[in-house]
Design an enzyme around this catalytic site. Structure first.
Site, mmCIF file in Angstrom:
data_model
loop_
_atom_site.group_PDB
_atom_site.id
_atom_site.type_symbol
_atom_site.label_atom_id
_atom_site.label_comp_id
_atom_site.label_asym_id
_atom_site.label_seq_id
_atom_site.Cartn_x
_atom_site.Cartn_y
_atom_site.Cartn_z
ATOM 1 N N CYS A 2 -2.285 -27.214 -28.213
ATOM 2 C CA CYS A 2 -1.607 -28.197 -27.384
ATOM 3 C C CYS A 2 -0.628 -27.537 -26.418
ATOM 4 O O CYS A 2 -0.120 -26.454 -26.675
ATOM 5 C CB CYS A 2 -0.845 -29.179 -28.263
ATOM 6 S SG CYS A 2 -1.838 -30.005 -29.511
ATOM 7 N N ARG A 27 -5.259 -23.349 -22.711
ATOM 8 C CA ARG A 27 -4.961 -23.387 -24.139
ATOM 9 C C ARG A 27 -6.033 -24.151 -24.921
ATOM 10 O O ARG A 27 -6.130 -24.020 -26.130
ATOM 11 C CB ARG A 27 -3.594 -24.047 -24.374
ATOM 12 C CG ARG A 27 -2.444 -23.275 -23.767
ATOM 13 C CD ARG A 27 -1.149 -24.072 -23.859
ATOM 14 N NE ARG A 27 -0.692 -24.199 -25.226
ATOM 15 C CZ ARG A 27 0.163 -23.370 -25.820
ATOM 16 N NH1 ARG A 27 0.609 -22.311 -25.171
ATOM 17 N NH2 ARG A 27 0.551 -23.574 -27.047
ATOM 18 N N TRP A 74 -4.700 -31.030 -28.498
ATOM 19 C CA TRP A 74 -5.881 -30.568 -29.234
ATOM 20 C C TRP A 74 -5.827 -31.291 -30.569
ATOM 21 O O TRP A 74 -4.957 -31.049 -31.400
ATOM 22 C CB TRP A 74 -5.824 -29.063 -29.430
ATOM 23 C CG TRP A 74 -7.109 -28.446 -29.861
ATOM 24 C CD1 TRP A 74 -8.152 -29.040 -30.504
ATOM 25 C CD2 TRP A 74 -7.503 -27.089 -29.672
ATOM 26 N NE1 TRP A 74 -9.170 -28.142 -30.729
ATOM 27 C CE2 TRP A 74 -8.790 -26.937 -30.226
ATOM 28 C CE3 TRP A 74 -6.898 -25.974 -29.082
ATOM 29 C CZ2 TRP A 74 -9.473 -25.733 -30.220
ATOM 30 C CZ3 TRP A 74 -7.586 -24.780 -29.084
ATOM 31 C CH2 TRP A 74 -8.857 -24.663 -29.640
ATOM 32 N N ASN A 98 3.884 -30.326 -30.458
ATOM 33 C CA ASN A 98 2.902 -29.334 -30.885
ATOM 34 C C ASN A 98 3.186 -28.996 -32.336
ATOM 35 O O ASN A 98 4.353 -28.889 -32.732
ATOM 36 C CB ASN A 98 3.005 -28.049 -30.063
ATOM 37 C CG ASN A 98 2.565 -28.225 -28.639
ATOM 38 O OD1 ASN A 98 2.063 -29.279 -28.247
ATOM 39 N ND2 ASN A 98 2.747 -27.190 -27.841
ATOM 40 N N GLY A 99 2.134 -28.750 -33.118
ATOM 41 C CA GLY A 99 2.342 -28.340 -34.501
ATOM 42 C C GLY A 99 1.927 -29.413 -35.480
ATOM 43 O O GLY A 99 1.175 -30.337 -35.164
ATOM 44 N N GLU A 479 -11.868 -4.188 -41.667
ATOM 45 C CA GLU A 479 -11.137 -4.730 -40.522
ATOM 46 C C GLU A 479 -9.866 -3.935 -40.257
ATOM 47 O O GLU A 479 -9.502 -3.683 -39.107
ATOM 48 C CB GLU A 479 -10.808 -6.209 -40.778
ATOM 49 C CG GLU A 479 -9.820 -6.849 -39.812
ATOM 50 C CD GLU A 479 -10.290 -6.920 -38.378
ATOM 51 O OE1 GLU A 479 -9.476 -7.316 -37.524
ATOM 52 O OE2 GLU A 479 -11.446 -6.572 -38.081
ATOM 53 N N LYS A 483 -9.066 -2.105 -36.710
ATOM 54 C CA LYS A 483 -7.867 -2.369 -35.917
ATOM 55 C C LYS A 483 -7.145 -1.066 -35.584
ATOM 56 O O LYS A 483 -6.693 -0.862 -34.460
ATOM 57 C CB LYS A 483 -6.919 -3.303 -36.674
ATOM 58 C CG LYS A 483 -7.284 -4.751 -36.609
ATOM 59 C CD LYS A 483 -7.068 -5.310 -35.213
ATOM 60 C CE LYS A 483 -7.885 -6.555 -35.004
ATOM 61 N NZ LYS A 483 -9.327 -6.312 -34.858
ATOM 62 N N GLU A 486 -9.102 0.875 -32.986
ATOM 63 C CA GLU A 486 -9.119 0.232 -31.674
ATOM 64 C C GLU A 486 -7.880 0.553 -30.847
ATOM 65 O O GLU A 486 -7.980 0.800 -29.643
ATOM 66 C CB GLU A 486 -9.206 -1.296 -31.840
ATOM 67 C CG GLU A 486 -10.577 -1.817 -32.198
ATOM 68 C CD GLU A 486 -10.579 -3.325 -32.340
ATOM 69 O OE1 GLU A 486 -11.543 -3.954 -31.885
ATOM 70 O OE2 GLU A 486 -9.617 -3.887 -32.913
ATOM 71 N N HIS A 502 -18.686 8.392 -54.281
ATOM 72 C CA HIS A 502 -20.050 8.745 -53.875
ATOM 73 C C HIS A 502 -20.074 9.483 -52.540
ATOM 74 O O HIS A 502 -21.131 9.566 -51.912
ATOM 75 C CB HIS A 502 -20.921 7.486 -53.796
ATOM 76 C CG HIS A 502 -21.147 6.842 -55.118
ATOM 77 N ND1 HIS A 502 -21.980 7.369 -56.071
ATOM 78 C CD2 HIS A 502 -20.609 5.708 -55.657
ATOM 79 C CE1 HIS A 502 -21.975 6.582 -57.141
ATOM 80 N NE2 HIS A 502 -21.150 5.569 -56.915
ATOM 81 N N LYS A 602 -12.474 -7.506 -23.955
ATOM 82 C CA LYS A 602 -12.327 -8.642 -24.860
ATOM 83 C C LYS A 602 -13.671 -9.285 -25.180
ATOM 84 O O LYS A 602 -13.947 -9.634 -26.323
ATOM 85 C CB LYS A 602 -11.386 -9.683 -24.234
ATOM 86 C CG LYS A 602 -11.051 -10.839 -25.162
ATOM 87 C CD LYS A 602 -10.224 -10.374 -26.341
ATOM 88 C CE LYS A 602 -9.832 -11.512 -27.256
ATOM 89 N NZ LYS A 602 -9.189 -11.015 -28.484
#
Length: 607
Positions: A2, A27, A74, A98-99, A479, A483, A486, A502, A602
């Protein structure tokens, strides 16, 4: 997510509010509205549609006044309908929000003797009712605002307009961002700088818990304890076409810290907060009839799919294949008749994932997608699309998109477990309650700003770093390594903890950092043995675990990164915050370009 804009002006505000709403469209939203105060009271215009529709509505039925608020919504509580669109008006009070007001049902119950008339299904409307009732008892708006804020629980930013006070706005922030801007005999408020930079460059960012009275010539700020405070006024350099990281030095930091709000928005898209009921779009097939599902994705989204495999197989007893999207077509997959493919993509435009989706459709599969950007190509080519509510990510390294993907996947696994008869209702309720606590867990981790400092200094000097995990925490190790690679350019690899002996153990030499994702679960004792193996060869251990796990490995861990006690379903989501912050802090220490790392984009649109 929102968007909010408000103006306390010295000239008509309606055209500028509409312009601000246009700048907030990035947004993501599904409805838009605005309200102004004039001599006739509150004028309200809303549409369950786009800002362009709202502009036409206002052109045909203009709004006058020098005080106004606007909102792009939203949907979370309640469907996309006109009555659920902001602003919400009760008497002389208009509110945009918002929220999530987490205790709105409880507040509604306490107000039942007042026989209030609710016009929406939103949590936001309760704020307008509370303030309206407070002002009936005490006409002082600041005392009323304090009283209302003390009753609210959750994450929110609020902008409130009172027709009896046509020269001011009242605003508040808790977890959800809010910024104010200084004009010439005017003041502005917005959900981010992009809403305001066409109006002013002089901005002040409210800190968590702040609330304020905003008048044409001033802003009177108060902290969470209602004490008067001052916040720095900054000159914004943000361009209209580019968002502002605000109080954060990088977009990545901002997006990491937006995760408590983002996961809450996302959760409430799929779980009704009041009754805990799951709510998904209609599927063109029965989950009970799906014999097998393939998950296709790239990069971070691929690791989200790997976590989901554990959830779907455990909760829904559904066989899952997880494929790197770029390899899916080339292994000539054997696809079960009546099976499904789930494509996961932050942008909805990744060409590898799109081509895998098309391969699956050609093979007669039901096609599902999980995306963060609406109206993308992947969404248009799917039978059913699930959306996260992360909002746009501007840092190349994905953070909040990943955690919100996990929330959606967890909800879907629970839903399908119920449908397939492999999960009892009581078990599902426990799982959904655990998901509801993720916001607080993430917020607590991110508030402990000093826990990474000593570890980061060692990581920044390392040549190689190993990440270990078991079960659904194994993909979090992957992950974490991704990160770090990256944005720091340090070589890092993630492994299943049992695989270390192993081969990867050969990489360990004295001083090698080993990051271990090991909440105290059914795999913990085996992971502890792997920690001992690494420790005996000179590794320095960064242990991500809960209180019990940290106590058991206190002698072996060089650094401890605490997790709150959590359900096995949510532990991977919480652990993600630590691996993100380790990568981010290390990159800052090294001085790399955190948001725009070399050689990366991106959205990947070429194979």
């Amino acid at each position: 997510m929102c968007g909010i804009i408000g103006i306390v002006g010295s000239r008509p505000v309606a055209p500028r509010i509409l312009e601000g709403l246009e700048r907030l469209e990035y947004r993501g939203y599904d409805s838009a509205g605005m309200a102004t105060v004039s001599g006739d009271g509150i004028g309200l215009r809303r549409t369950a549609g786009r800002v362009e529709t709202l502009k036409r509505l206002v052109a045909g039925s203009p709004l006058s006044g020098q005080l106004g608020i606007g909102h792009t919504r939203w949907a979370t509580h309640g469907k996309v309908t006109l009555c659920n669109t902001h602003p919400h008006v009760v008497g002389q009070i208009a509110v945009v929000h918002n929220g999530i007001i987490e205790n709105f049902e409880e507040l509604r119950r306490t107000l039942e003797p007042r026989n209030l008339r609710y016009r929406s299904q939103t949590d936001s409307e309760i704020v307008a009712h509370l303030l309206y009732l407070e002002l009936l008892d005490d006409p002082d708006p600041e005392r009323a605002m304090r009283s209302v804020l003390e009753r609210l629980q959750g994450a929110f930013s609020l902008v409130i307009m009172n027709a009896d006070q046509p020269d001011m706005l009242m605003v508040a922030r808790r977890s959800s961002p809010l910024v104010a801007g200084f004009g010439e005999d005017e003041m502005f408020v917005g959900s981010d700088a992009r809403a305001l930079v066409h109006l002013t460059r002089r901005l002040v960012y409210l800190e968590d818990g702040d609330w304020a009275v905003v008048r044409r010539e001033s802003i009177e700020l108060h902290d969470a304890s209602h004490r008067p405070v001052e916040r720095a006024v900054r000159h914004s350099e943000v361009q209209d076409e580019k968002p502002d990281p605000g109080e954060f030095p990088h977009f990545m930091a901002k997006e990491i810290h937006e995760q408590p709000e983002a996961v809450t928005y996302t959760l409430h898209r799929y779980v009704e907060p009041a009754g805990g009921e799951l709510k998904f779009p209609e599927f063109p097939f029965d989950a009970r009839d799906v014999p097998r599902m393939s998950i296709v994705a790239a990069g971070t989204s691929y690791y989200a799919g790997m976590v989901a495999r554990y959830w779907f197989e455990r909760l829904a007893r559904l066989s899952i294949d997880v494929d790197i999207a770029s390899e899916f077509r080339y292994r000539d997959p054997v696809l079960a008749p009546g099976g499904a493919v789930l494509a996961i993509s932050q942008s909805g435009e990744s060409i590898d994932t799109l081509m895998a989706l098309r391969e699956a459709r050609a093979g007669g599969q039901h096609v599902l997608s999980l995306v963060n950007m609406a109206e993308s190509t992947i969404e248009r080519e799917s039978d059913v699309t699930l959306h996260t509510a992360a909002g746009p990510e501007y840092s190349v390294a994905s953070t909040k998109a990943f955690t919100t993907q996990l929330v959606v996947l967890a909800c879907l696994a629970v839903s399908w477990g119920l449908q397939r008869g492999t999960l009892e209702a009581a078990e599902a309720s426990v799982a959904l309650d655990a998901l509801a606590r993720v916001r607080a867990g993430l917020a607590g981790i991110l508030a402990d700003t000093g826990c990474w400092d000593e570890c980061v200094g060692q990581l920044a000097r390392a040549r190689d770093i190993i990440y270990l995990g078991r079960g659904s925490n194994y993909p979090i190790a992957l992950e974490g390594a991704l990160k770090l690679k990256e944005i720091t350019y340090i070589h890092a690899e993630g492994f299943g903890a049992g695989e270390m002996k192993h081969g990867p153990i050969a990489l360990i030499e004295p001083g090698t950092p080993v990051v271990v994702v090991a909440p105290h679960d059914k795999w913990f004792d085996k992971t502890a043995s792997n920690v001992a193996e690494a420790r005996s060869r000179g590794a320095r251990i960064a242990l991500i675990s809960d209180r019990t796990g940290i106590e058991k490995l206190a002698g072996a861990a060089t650094w401890t990164l605490p997790l709150p006690d959590s359900h096995a379903l949510t532990a991977p989501i919480l652990a993600t915050a630590h691996v993100q912050m380790l990568a981010y802090r290390t990159a800052v220490t090294l001085g790399t370009d955190v948001d725009r790392p070399k050689n990366l984009a991106k959205t990947v649109t070429v194979e």
